[in-house]
Scaffold this active site. Sequence first.
Site, short mmCIF file in Angstrom:
data_model
loop_
_atom_site.label_atom_id
_atom_site.label_comp_id
_atom_site.label_asym_id
_atom_site.label_seq_id
_atom_site.Cartn_x
_atom_site.Cartn_y
_atom_site.Cartn_z
N GLU A 127 4.17 -10.84 0.47
CA GLU A 127 2.75 -10.53 0.37
C GLU A 127 2.38 -10.30 -1.09
OE1 GLU A 127 1.25 -8.82 4.36
OE2 GLU A 127 1.95 -7.15 3.16
N GLU A 178 0.84 -1.21 0.00
CA GLU A 178 0.00 0.00 0.00
C GLU A 178 0.87 1.26 0.00
OE1 GLU A 178 -2.39 -1.21 3.35
OE2 GLU A 178 -3.24 -2.79 2.10
N GLY A 226 -6.06 -8.14 1.23
CA GLY A 226 -7.39 -7.57 1.44
C GLY A 226 -8.42 -7.99 0.40
#
Length: 262
Positions: free
Chosen positions: A174, A104, A180
Amino acid sequence: MRRKIIAGNWKMNNTLPEAKSLVEDILNGVAGNPNIEKRELLDIILAPPYPYLSLCKELIGKHPGIYTSAQNCYSEEKGAYTGEVSAAMIYSLGAKYVIIGHSERRNYFRENSALLMKKVDLALKNNLKPIFCIGELIGERKAERHFKVVRQQLAEAIFLLKEVDFRRIIIAYEPVWAIGTGLTATPEQAQEMHSFIRQLIGVKYGRKTINNISILYGGSCNAQNAATLFAMPDVDGGLIGGASLKASDFISMIETLSKINK
Ligand code: PGA
């Protein structure tokens, strides 16, 4: 010896009272669970937003093996950078870790490898252990470039560290398409990448270092799928987003990890 680690990345969630009760519930869950209490070589990390780091640290008190982490730090030591938070400040709040390079941050804040390395250097200089995140985008996986991307993310950043410093790093793989989204990497996909990362570490830093670096999996890891992911030989634990916001789920995942012996 590789340590097992489970880290809860709360991201930008929870008000102060919510944060307080989440930490209290997690601590009660840990204290009330003999499997977790007698765990060995398993560290629990809570990564709340900056404003709650002090409170979390205070609530954790003397609970053994539970630490706090920041979710980010700034890339300069100190000075006129309104709104930013330095590695030294984070350390002064009692935190032991800092997440660096989360997808992010790379995506929304355009953080590139050069900038991330400045953060890693400052974190290390200020006695924080970086949890360094890497992972490919969905298009990169579809084009079968995922190994290449991950190799490059390492080569351009933490593989520039000297061995003594590299040993203080925790790596979190990740895959961005799993974060998410509810789409998790299969245990086999996670294992394949973790083993690839470990081989790269071996080539770069040698055998002894391979066995000192924990590699966590992150991306829609939850109480249901944690057991199969954590059971993989090269998966040393998880960096958990959504599922770390619910104490019972987070506790269940800690318990799952505590029962795994490799
Ligand atoms: P998620 O996030 O568990 O909600 O997918 C993981 C992370 O971003 O660290």
